[in-house]
Motif scaffolding. Structure first.
Motif, short mmCIF file in Angstrom:
data_model
loop_
_atom_site.label_atom_id
_atom_site.label_comp_id
_atom_site.label_asym_id
_atom_site.label_seq_id
_atom_site.Cartn_x
_atom_site.Cartn_y
_atom_site.Cartn_z
N UNK A 21 32.39 -42.23 64.19
CA UNK A 21 31.22 -41.36 63.70
C UNK A 21 31.40 -40.13 63.74
N UNK A 22 32.19 -39.76 65.00
CA UNK A 22 32.54 -38.24 64.97
C UNK A 22 33.30 -37.60 63.63
N UNK A 23 34.12 -38.32 63.34
CA UNK A 23 35.16 -38.22 62.30
C UNK A 23 34.34 -37.95 60.83
N UNK A 24 33.32 -38.88 60.78
CA UNK A 24 32.52 -38.92 59.52
C UNK A 24 31.74 -37.62 59.61
N UNK A 29 30.44 -32.19 57.45
CA UNK A 29 30.46 -30.83 57.39
C UNK A 29 31.18 -30.16 56.48
N UNK A 30 32.61 -30.57 56.46
CA UNK A 30 33.63 -29.89 55.62
C UNK A 30 33.03 -30.10 53.93
N UNK A 31 32.53 -31.32 53.91
CA UNK A 31 31.99 -31.72 52.50
C UNK A 31 30.81 -30.66 51.94
N UNK A 32 29.99 -30.40 52.97
CA UNK A 32 28.72 -29.71 52.77
C UNK A 32 29.13 -28.26 52.47
N UNK A 33 30.14 -27.57 53.44
CA UNK A 33 30.58 -26.48 53.00
C UNK A 33 31.31 -26.26 51.43
N UNK A 40 26.87 -33.12 49.32
CA UNK A 40 27.39 -33.93 50.27
C UNK A 40 26.69 -35.08 50.77
N UNK A 41 25.43 -34.95 50.43
CA UNK A 41 24.54 -36.22 50.89
C UNK A 41 24.64 -37.20 49.62
#
Length: 71
Positions: A21-24, A29-33, A40-41
């Motif tokens: 879950x933390x890795x996801x 966050x990287x995808x949203x950036x 990202x969503x």
């Protein structure tokens, strides 16, 4: 299955679940950036919806536990 190995298995399962879950969240966050929040969503939602909708071993579209397609 004996109680002790079952408890250990659940402990490992819970630890792995929390880790991934933390890795996801880090990947989200990287995808949203990179592509923005909406991208990202969408990028996470479309494959997730498809995976839930068309699972192996099921015929057709979504069904409830009773097999009915409508409530």
């Amino acid at each position: 299955m004996p109680q002790e190995p079952r408890g250990r298995a659940m402990t490992v399962l819970t630890a792995e679940l929390m880790t991934f879950q933390g890795v996801g969240m880090a990947l989200a966050e990287v995808a949203a950036e990179l592509v923005g929040v909406a991208g990202a969503v969408t990028g996470a939602g479309v494959p997730g919806t498809c995976a839930a909708y068309w699972r192996p071993g099921r015929s057709g579209g979504p069904k409830t536990e009773t097999g009915l397609t409508v409530i």
